[in-house]
Motif scaffolding. Structure first.
Motif, PDB file in Angstrom:
ATOM      1  N   ALA A   1     -10.174  12.559 -13.477  1.00  0.00           N
ATOM      2  CA  ALA A   1     -10.986  13.493 -12.624  1.00  0.00           C
ATOM      3  C   ALA A   1     -11.594  12.592 -11.456  1.00  0.00           C
ATOM      4  O   ALA A   1     -11.793  12.649 -10.313  1.00  0.00           O
ATOM      5  N   ALA A   2     -11.962  11.149 -12.219  1.00  0.00           N
ATOM      6  CA  ALA A   2     -12.780   9.695 -10.730  1.00  0.00           C
ATOM      7  C   ALA A   2     -11.763   9.441 -10.574  1.00  0.00           C
ATOM      8  O   ALA A   2     -12.391   9.317  -8.976  1.00  0.00           O
ATOM      9  N   VAL A   3     -10.131   9.109 -10.928  1.00  0.00           N
ATOM     10  CA  VAL A   3      -9.848   8.188  -9.515  1.00  0.00           C
ATOM     11  C   VAL A   3      -9.266   9.808  -8.395  1.00  0.00           C
ATOM     12  O   VAL A   3      -9.167   9.453  -7.283  1.00  0.00           O
ATOM     13  N   ALA A   4      -9.041  10.751  -8.985  1.00  0.00           N
ATOM     14  CA  ALA A   4      -8.946  12.302  -7.454  1.00  0.00           C
ATOM     15  C   ALA A   4     -10.086  12.343  -7.508  1.00  0.00           C
ATOM     16  O   ALA A   4      -9.683  12.147  -5.870  1.00  0.00           O
ATOM     17  N   ALA A   5     -10.817  12.234  -7.241  1.00  0.00           N
ATOM     18  CA  ALA A   5     -12.162  11.708  -6.598  1.00  0.00           C
ATOM     19  C   ALA A   5     -11.781  10.784  -5.066  1.00  0.00           C
ATOM     20  O   ALA A   5     -12.626  11.168  -4.167  1.00  0.00           O
ATOM     21  N   TYR A   6     -12.008   9.625  -6.048  1.00  0.00           N
ATOM     22  CA  TYR A   6     -11.613   8.257  -5.493  1.00  0.00           C
ATOM     23  C   TYR A   6     -10.391   8.705  -3.870  1.00  0.00           C
ATOM     24  O   TYR A   6     -10.306   8.215  -3.586  1.00  0.00           O
ATOM     25  N   ARG A   7      -9.278   9.449  -4.430  1.00  0.00           N
ATOM     26  CA  ARG A   7      -8.610   9.577  -3.814  1.00  0.00           C
ATOM     27  C   ARG A   7      -8.355  10.261  -2.848  1.00  0.00           C
ATOM     28  O   ARG A   7      -8.248  10.172  -1.162  1.00  0.00           O
ATOM     29  N   ASP A   8      -9.454  11.353  -3.249  1.00  0.00           N
ATOM     30  CA  ASP A   8      -9.635  12.142  -1.758  1.00  0.00           C
ATOM     31  C   ASP A   8     -10.771  12.033  -1.379  1.00  0.00           C
ATOM     32  O   ASP A   8     -10.402  12.533  -0.060  1.00  0.00           O
ATOM     33  N   ALA A   9     -11.566  11.095  -1.486  1.00  0.00           N
ATOM     34  CA  ALA A   9     -12.726  10.249  -0.644  1.00  0.00           C
ATOM     35  C   ALA A   9     -11.890   9.387   0.320  1.00  0.00           C
ATOM     36  O   ALA A   9     -11.974   9.470   1.572  1.00  0.00           O
ATOM     37  N   CYS A  10     -10.668   8.804   0.265  1.00  0.00           N
ATOM     38  CA  CYS A  10     -10.292   7.916   0.798  1.00  0.00           C
ATOM     39  C   CYS A  10      -8.737   7.786   1.312  1.00  0.00           C
ATOM     40  O   CYS A  10      -8.305   7.534   2.104  1.00  0.00           O
ATOM     41  N   ASP A  11      -8.667   9.693   1.415  1.00  0.00           N
ATOM     42  CA  ASP A  11      -7.521  10.252   1.825  1.00  0.00           C
ATOM     43  C   ASP A  11      -7.403  10.801   3.747  1.00  0.00           C
ATOM     44  O   ASP A  11      -7.945  11.115   4.043  1.00  0.00           O
ATOM     45  N   ASN A  12      -7.731   9.327   4.489  1.00  0.00           N
ATOM     46  CA  ASN A  12      -7.702   9.672   5.942  1.00  0.00           C
ATOM     47  C   ASN A  12      -6.799   8.034   6.560  1.00  0.00           C
ATOM     48  O   ASN A  12      -6.596   7.731   5.721  1.00  0.00           O
ATOM     49  N   GLU A  13      -7.019   8.623   7.561  1.00  0.00           N
ATOM     50  CA  GLU A  13      -6.587   7.425   8.545  1.00  0.00           C
ATOM     51  C   GLU A  13      -6.330   5.708   8.138  1.00  0.00           C
ATOM     52  O   GLU A  13      -5.803   4.875   7.577  1.00  0.00           O
ATOM     53  N   GLN A  14      -7.894   6.040   7.533  1.00  0.00           N
ATOM     54  CA  GLN A  14      -8.029   4.675   7.589  1.00  0.00           C
ATOM     55  C   GLN A  14      -7.923   4.279   5.806  1.00  0.00           C
ATOM     56  O   GLN A  14      -8.330   2.774   5.811  1.00  0.00           O
ATOM     57  N   GLN A  15      -8.015   4.780   4.789  1.00  0.00           N
ATOM     58  CA  GLN A  15      -7.217   4.729   3.879  1.00  0.00           C
ATOM     59  C   GLN A  15      -8.554   3.995   3.031  1.00  0.00           C
ATOM     60  O   GLN A  15      -8.231   3.634   2.194  1.00  0.00           O
ATOM     61  N   CYS A  16      -9.938   4.301   3.739  1.00  0.00           N
ATOM     62  CA  CYS A  16     -11.212   4.139   2.566  1.00  0.00           C
ATOM     63  C   CYS A  16     -13.206   5.245   3.247  1.00  0.00           C
ATOM     64  O   CYS A  16     -11.715   6.384   3.703  1.00  0.00           O
ATOM     65  N   VAL A  17     -13.234   5.286   2.197  1.00  0.00           N
ATOM     66  CA  VAL A  17     -14.527   5.867   2.394  1.00  0.00           C
ATOM     67  C   VAL A  17     -14.598   6.219   4.061  1.00  0.00           C
ATOM     68  O   VAL A  17     -14.997   4.501   4.230  1.00  0.00           O
TER      69      VAL A  17
END
Length: 757
Positions: free
Chosen positions: A531-547
């Motif tokens: 779940a923590a990995v999924a939360a990290y990936r979801d937060a970084c799911d953008n053009e910049q690939q980061c929060v």
């Protein structure tokens, strides 16, 4: 088998003959001739049948007009379809109520009336002088182009019409008309005498012709109207006129018109342009939009492309079905836009190199259709006809192809592009003795605000990373995992202490190299870790690939402020260009800065009064930008503020275009270097006494060097106060020496809000 006794005798005879007759390919020549001679003779259709054939099946528009009212008495199907009227409107009695002039545009009406006047004059001359030919046949054969809109075509349909008046006879003329005509023409007029008066305004014959509608005359017969559909020919002619004009491609409205005509001529759903410089090719699409899409490809990747094939052949290339050929990524991008077939038009010139002729590619024009086999040999012929005009248009954009060159200096780039297209050596593009006007509206504290946004995003991303490692450690208490957790905590503390210049890249790289490659393993450790990995990936799911949450808000805020400032400046630029034509370059980063150059080398009509007018207008524009900045808190939800500065220099500089740099113009010569140094450093300058920034939020700062400059701008500040732009209190001081520049002074005044606030 013998014929049935009940069958008629002649039918039985024909049946026997049919059985006995050998096949046609086995007959002797004599037998063939004999058979043909015995066939029944051809019976021509009746006159009514011929009329129906012309009415229903002729491809040429034809109509019959009543000579005085010009109403349609008869029209064939092709004519009705071409001009967009119903066949049923042409009633059998011939009283259609539809006049020829009603179908024409105003300028076409004038042209038709002139031609009709010549035909009527021919009939009148035949009535007065039956033994003489007094008008040339060419005068009576002049065509007129009729324009009409057809729903099934994107083009305005063009029909070339000619009038025939052989069946027109004048039976009687009013004495008030006949007598003046005989007087001005004489007893034995000649063709030369008639033509001389016909083309001389206010001649006796010309005056008589203007009076025709006011005097009675009687005619019999009719006018025959015959036409030919010439839409493609006239469209090509219009395109050529657009393209050979000096600014045909560079002027947006002219290019838009040319692109519209090209797409209509070739029935194309899309159009594109390709240019190549050195090892880079650019494909321009969305040409019907204000902002074109640009796709870059290496020339090496196009070695097997259809575009290179067309360029090497130097002839128009028709690709009937893109799905049937191997496509490079460039062509695939076109197919992905819905293209099924493609017409490629290469534009090449010949340059002289050491006595040999060598082709030089200027570019390619492509017409795309969403249907396979959409283009034919006729399209290839039309495209080939347009190649010289398209090539001429491309010549004007050889060096700065389809870039946004400011209109005030575009003419000089076009001149140089044309020179080079003929193989002449390059010459520098320069403007001498121009006055520089520089100003900046800077967003104060933008760097600190961005650092806070970076810090917030990095902390959020490292907290997500810690959640993953802590979940892993709870089920897999490896010593290495514990140490990795401590490393993450150490990085969090460093981020909290502050952000350095390279922190954004360094910390993100640390996570991408040390944490993210292990996500698959971490997710298998426990449901909490997954779940923590999924939360990290979801937060970084953008053009910049980061929060990128806080930085996104910051970027949008800066963009919003820049747009407000730029729109304000652009609105004032229209007034400023009306004062005198000048070059203007605006750049937007954290705020906007503008650079103006004005002088006789740009506008030959330039005068000192226009310079002073432009300088004053520049100050008014900057003050208006200051007023816009007063409302940033409400419009952009930010505490950021904006400062405003104008740099004064009363001496001229020389500017030139350097093709090796991205900027359109750079100053040249050592005497102009000082101005460039000041431009780059003045916004961070401080005063010598309080050592505070010379620019302050909500205030206009003017930086100058000499007493003459201050006297001029002090007058401008007085005018600004009188108009209600600024307060009357002026703060002055010395600018702390910059590297390589001393002796600068500043004056600062507060900008006032509008009087209605």
């Amino acid at each position: 088998m013998p014929p049935s006794p009940d069958a008629p005798h002649h039918e039985g005879r024909h049946a026997i003959a049919a059985q006995a007759e050998p096949p046609a390919d086995m007959r002797s020549p004599a037998a063939t001739v004999s058979a043909l001679s015995q066939a029944e003779p051809f019976a021509p259709p009746s006159a009514a049948a011929w009329l129906n054939l012309l009415k229903r099946h002729s491809r040429l528009p034809m109509a019959i007009l009543e000579p005085q009212t010009l109403q349609l008495q008869f029209a064939n199907q092709c004519f009705c379809q071409t001009v967009g009227i119903a066949e049923s409107a042409i009633v059998a009695s011939g009283d259609s109520g539809i006049g020829l002039l009603d179908m024409l545009l105003p300028d076409e009406q004038t042209r038709v009336q002139q031609i009709l006047q010549h035909h009527l004059l021919q009939a009148i001359l035949a009535y007065l002088y039956p033994q003489r030919s007094l008008l040339p046949a060419r005068l009576l054969e002049e065509p007129v182009i009729l324009s009409c809109r057809q729903t099934q075509s994107e083009l305005l349909c063009k029909v070339e019409l000619r009038l025939s008046s052989e069946c027109l006879k004048v039976q009687a003329l009013s004495p008030d008309l006949e007598q003046p005509l005989r007087q001005c023409l004489g007893r034995q007029p000649t063709l030369e005498h008639v033509m001389a008066q016909l083309y001389e305004t206010e001649s006796p014959l010309w005056i008589c012709l203007q009076q025709l509608q006011h005097h009675p005359y009687r005619v019999t017969g009719f006018l025959l109207l015959e036409g030919t559909e010439v839409t493609e020919r006239e469209t090509i002619n219009t395109l050529v006129q657009l393209l050979i004009g000096r600014e045909s491609v560079l002027q947006p409205h002219k290019f838009s018109r040319a692109n519209e005509l090209m797409r209509g001529l070739f029935r194309a759903a899309d159009s594109l342009i390709m240019s190549a410089e050195n090892e880079q090719a650019k494909l321009f699409t969305d040409l019907d939009q204000s902002k074109w899409q640009v796709h870059s490809y290496s020339v090496e990747s196009l070695q097997t492309s259809l575009f290179l094939k067309a360029a090497e052949r130097g002839t128009v290339l028709n690709i009937p079905d893109l799905s049937a050929v191997t496509l490079t990524p460039c062509e695939q991008s076109i197919a992905d836009r819905g293209a099924r077939s493609l017409l490629i038009i290469p534009l090449v010139t010949k340059s002289i190199h050491s006595g040999s002729m060598a082709r030089r590619l200027l570019g390619l024009v492509g017409m795309a259709s969403d249907r396979a086999y959409a283009f034919d040999n006729r399209d290839v012929h039309n495209a080939t006809t347009l190649v010289p005009a398209l090539t001429a248009a491309m010549r004007y954009t050889t060096q700065d192809r389809f870039t946004n060159i400011h209109s005030s200096v575009r003419w000089r780039f076009e001149e140089e592009a044309e020179r080079r297209s003929w193989g002449l050596p390059p010459e520098p593009i320069a403007f001498t003795d121009v006055y520089p006007l520089y100003g900046i509206s800077d967003i104060r504290g933008s760097s600190s605000e961005r650092n806070r946004a970076i810090q917030s995003d990095l902390l959020a991303q490292f907290e997500l990373a810690l959640s993953i490692i802590e979940a892993v450690c709870s089920t897999k208490p490896y010593a290495f995992a514990q140490q990795f957790r401590l490393d993450l905590l150490s990085h969090v503390e460093k981020i909290k202490q502050g952000i350095t210049v390279d922190a954004e890249v360094t910390f993100i790289r640390y996570l991408s190299e040390n944490l993210e490659p292990n996500f698959d393993y971490f997710a298998r450790c426990s449901p909490a870790a997954a779940a923590a990995v999924a939360a990290y990936r979801d937060a970084c799911d953008n053009e910049q690939q980061c929060v990128y949450t806080a930085r996104s808000i910051y970027d949008k805020t800066i963009q919003r402020i820049n747009n407000l400032l730029r729109d304000t400046w652009t609105r004032w630029q229209e007034n400023m260009q009306a004062i005198t034509r000048h070059y203007c370059d605006v750049e937007a980063t954290d705020g906007i800065d503008h650079m103006l150059y004005v002088g006789k080398s740009i506008d030959p009509g330039f005068s000192p009064f226009q310079l002073r007018s432009l300088r004053y207008e520049q100050l008014r524009a900057v003050c208006d930008c200051g007023r816009v900045a007063f409302h940033l808190k409400e419009t952009c939800d930010t505490h950021l503020e904006v400062t405003h500065l104008v740099l004064v220099q009363d001496s001229t500089v020389d500017i030139s275009h350097d093709e090796a740099t991205e900027r359109l113009f750079e100053v040249r010569g050592s005497r102009d270097t000082r101005y460039e140094i000041v431009k780059k450093r003045i916004d961070k300058a401080v005063d010598t006494q309080g050592r505070q920034r010379i620019t302050q939020p909500g205030m206009l700062t003017i930086v100058y060097s000499t007493a003459d400059e201050w006297n001029e701008y002090r007058q401008y500040l007085h005018y600004l106060h009188r108009e209600g732009w600024v307060e009357d209190t002026i703060e002055q001081g010395l600018v702390e020496p910059l590297q390589g520049v001393n002796g600068l002074k500043f004056a600062r005044v507060r900008i006032l809000p509008p009087s209605d606030e």
